[in-house]
Each structure stands twice: as structure tokens, then as C-alpha cells.
Design a protein around this motif. Sequence first.
Motif, PDB file in Angstrom:
ATOM      1  N   ALA A 306       0.800  -1.234   0.000  1.00  0.00           N
ATOM      2  CA  ALA A 306       0.000   0.000   0.000  1.00  0.00           C
ATOM      3  C   ALA A 306       0.826   1.274   0.000  1.00  0.00           C
ATOM      4  N   GLY A 307       2.125   1.206  -0.221  1.00  0.00           N
ATOM      5  CA  GLY A 307       2.929   2.423  -0.342  1.00  0.00           C
ATOM      6  C   GLY A 307       3.015   3.189   0.967  1.00  0.00           C
ATOM      7  N   ILE A 308       2.830   4.523   0.878  1.00  0.00           N
ATOM      8  CA  ILE A 308       2.977   5.392   2.041  1.00  0.00           C
ATOM      9  C   ILE A 308       1.938   5.064   3.102  1.00  0.00           C
ATOM     10  N   LEU A 309       0.686   4.846   2.673  1.00  0.00           N
ATOM     11  CA  LEU A 309      -0.355   4.507   3.641  1.00  0.00           C
ATOM     12  C   LEU A 309      -0.029   3.205   4.353  1.00  0.00           C
ATOM     13  N   GLY A 310       0.494   2.235   3.622  1.00  0.00           N
ATOM     14  CA  GLY A 310       0.881   0.981   4.260  1.00  0.00           C
ATOM     15  C   GLY A 310       1.998   1.176   5.267  1.00  0.00           C
ATOM     16  N   ALA A 311       2.979   2.019   4.918  1.00  0.00           N
ATOM     17  CA  ALA A 311       4.064   2.290   5.872  1.00  0.00           C
ATOM     18  C   ALA A 311       3.545   3.005   7.119  1.00  0.00           C
ATOM     19  N   LEU A 312       2.524   3.869   6.944  1.00  0.00           N
ATOM     20  CA  LEU A 312       1.960   4.592   8.082  1.00  0.00           C
ATOM     21  C   LEU A 312       1.209   3.645   9.016  1.00  0.00           C
ATOM     22  N   LEU A 313       0.478   2.693   8.448  1.00  0.00           N
ATOM     23  CA  LEU A 313      -0.391   1.838   9.253  1.00  0.00           C
ATOM     24  C   LEU A 313       0.213   0.466   9.539  1.00  0.00           C
ATOM     25  N   ALA A 314       1.415   0.174   9.041  1.00  0.00           N
ATOM     26  CA  ALA A 314       1.972  -1.178   9.162  1.00  0.00           C
ATOM     27  C   ALA A 314       2.120  -1.586  10.619  1.00  0.00           C
ATOM     28  N   ILE A 315       2.815  -0.796  11.402  1.00  0.00           N
ATOM     29  CA  ILE A 315       3.099  -1.184  12.780  1.00  0.00           C
ATOM     30  C   ILE A 315       1.839  -1.164  13.645  1.00  0.00           C
ATOM     31  N   PRO A 316       0.962  -0.137  13.566  1.00  0.00           N
ATOM     32  CA  PRO A 316      -0.280  -0.225  14.351  1.00  0.00           C
ATOM     33  C   PRO A 316      -1.134  -1.427  13.993  1.00  0.00           C
TER      34      PRO A 316
END
Length: 373
Positions: A306-316
Amino acid sequence: MLIAIGLGLVALILVELVLRVERVLVWMAIAAFFTAALAPAVDWVQRRMPRCKRTLATLLVFVLILLVFGGLLAVFAVPLAREGTQLANQLPAMVADARAGRGPLGGLLDRTHALDYLQQNQERIKQFAMGLGTPALNLLRGLATGVVAALTIFVLSFLAVLQAPKLVEGTLALLPPASAGRWRAVGRECVRTVTGYVTGNLIISVVCGLLTYLVLKIFGVPFAGLIALFVGIADLIPLVGATLGAIVAALAAFIHSVPAGIAIVVFFVVYQQVENHVLQPIVFARTVKLNPLTVIVAILLATELAGILGALLAIPVAGIIQVVLKDVWRHRRERAPVESAPVESVTVESTPGQTSTRPSTSDERAEGERFST
């Protein structure tokens, strides 16, 4: 066959619906992330001020966030405006020196023969400049979309934080009392996971900003504090933020001197490796309670998907999945002894000469033990 055709049509309609509202779904996902991160702050304000209503507490938290962002913008805007005015006043002299081959810019242009290249390719450069209209228009559209997205996410987050208790209670009211208490505890753990992620991300950004300031100060790069602040804020943006901050810092260092620029580039190359493979796993293992290996795998997979959104939500998301799996495993372990306990049976005389068996109760087993004694 009709049921299969109907399910296929429903699936196609759902996929088409998701594709049509993909942008709105992304905004809602980001708003949900900020809601989970800011709701504990509003709850803390209400606990500190019992007479404060939910509306006022939410308004105070969001106004404080706006003031912080406004202060950061002022910190950047005031020096940039001052330096921009000085640059505008000095620009004619700098251009004259560059044409004459004087000064650092003139010496650079003279060594690279850039002036000769510009004079020989004036028509080509003019055509290239005329063709920049469409990319500039696309850039303006992207900026307008970004502003609309930011306002929408802000409003959605505000309303979601304001209505969070009602939404939670209304959802839990649909479940049985035992399940409601269980899922309430799971929800609290999920919110702690998101809050821990935000805290860990802020810690990493502070470390990045401080190290950048020290390196810039050592090599005498001007405006070291302002550049380090920009690098720290940019580091909050997943996937591209650290690279953006590194580019700005490297450009400022190269303008100051070539050795300083090379040193800053080397520093950021090394620091990025340390942050991605050492600092992030260690910090998020403390704040989100995730295994360092899980942190790295989650970031890599989510970024690829998911690109940037995936990197933002990956850890949560990885932390929430871990919380849910732990709760399911704990629940199954608590039920296992009860389900696997042996069942004794007693013989009951239903009619003269006929007997039947049924599971014995605890009272009957205790009575049997007293009788045998």
C-alpha cells in the motif's frame, strides 16, 4: 447456480464500489488512526477536569494541535521570508558575478562549462520550459487535493473523537455482556498500541533531528537548527520523509562547502540503515510491544502492498493483530480445561427392571463419596 451467480455479482459490485470510493476510504483509514491516537488525550483532559464536557475537551486538544503546527510553520516561514528578501536583493549581483566567473557560483559554472552549454542550447531549454505547463498544473491540482484531504481528515478525526464513547458503547451493546467486556479490553489494548506507535515515532524523529543538528553544527552549515527541525518533522512521514529531509540537508551543506555536503550524505546513508534496522525495531518493540523481526517484516510487506499509507499503518495494524491473536489464544486456553474434563455417569433406575445412564453432577458425586465413606 443462481446463488453462485448472485454472490459473484455482489462481489463485483463491492469491488467496483471500493475502487470508486478508494480515496475516501483512505481518508477514513487515516482519520481512524488519528482518532485512536488522540482519543486518550481527550480522555485524559476529562479525567483532569471532571466538569469539562467531551465537546470542550476535544476542542481543547485539537486547538492545541493547531497551535503546535502553526508555531512550526512560523518557525520555518519567518527565516525563509527574511532570507528570501536578502536573496532577492543580492540576486542581480550574484547573476553578474556568475556571468563573469566570480564567486562560488561563478567558479562552479566556469569549471562545469554550464554557461557555454546554456548558450548553445537556448532553443532546447526554451522548449523544455514551455512544456512545463502541464506538470505545473498537475502539481497545483495535487496541492489542492492535499489541502482538501487534510481538511477532511481533520474534520473526520474531530467528529470521531467527539463521538467515540457513543460509538463504542453502541457497538458493544449489540454483543452479549460477556463478549462485550472482553472486546472492551481488546479495544483498550488496540488503542494503547496506536498510542505507543505515535510515541515511538516521535522519539525516533527527535533522535534524527538532534543527530542532524550535531553533524550540521560540526561542519559549520548555516541554519543548522532550522534544517534539523525540518529533518525531524519530515522523518515523521513514512517511507519518503527521511529521504526528503536528507535531500534538503545535503543541498544546504553543499551550498556551504563540498566536504560538508559529502559528509552529510554519508551521515544520512549510515543513519538510515541504523534507523531502519536497529532504532525502529528497538523503539517499537518497547512502545508497541512488537518483536523487532515483526516490525521489519510488517513495514516491508505493508510498504510493498500500500505504499505510504501501508508504511503509516503497518506497525499499528501489526500490533492490533497481535493483541487480537493473544486474546483469542488466552480465551481458548481458559476454555480448554473445562472442555477436556472427564464426565462421570451415574445409573438411574427409570422403571422397575430398566436402567439408564446420564452425566453425574458435582452434588451427586459428593453425595456418593460421603455414602461410600
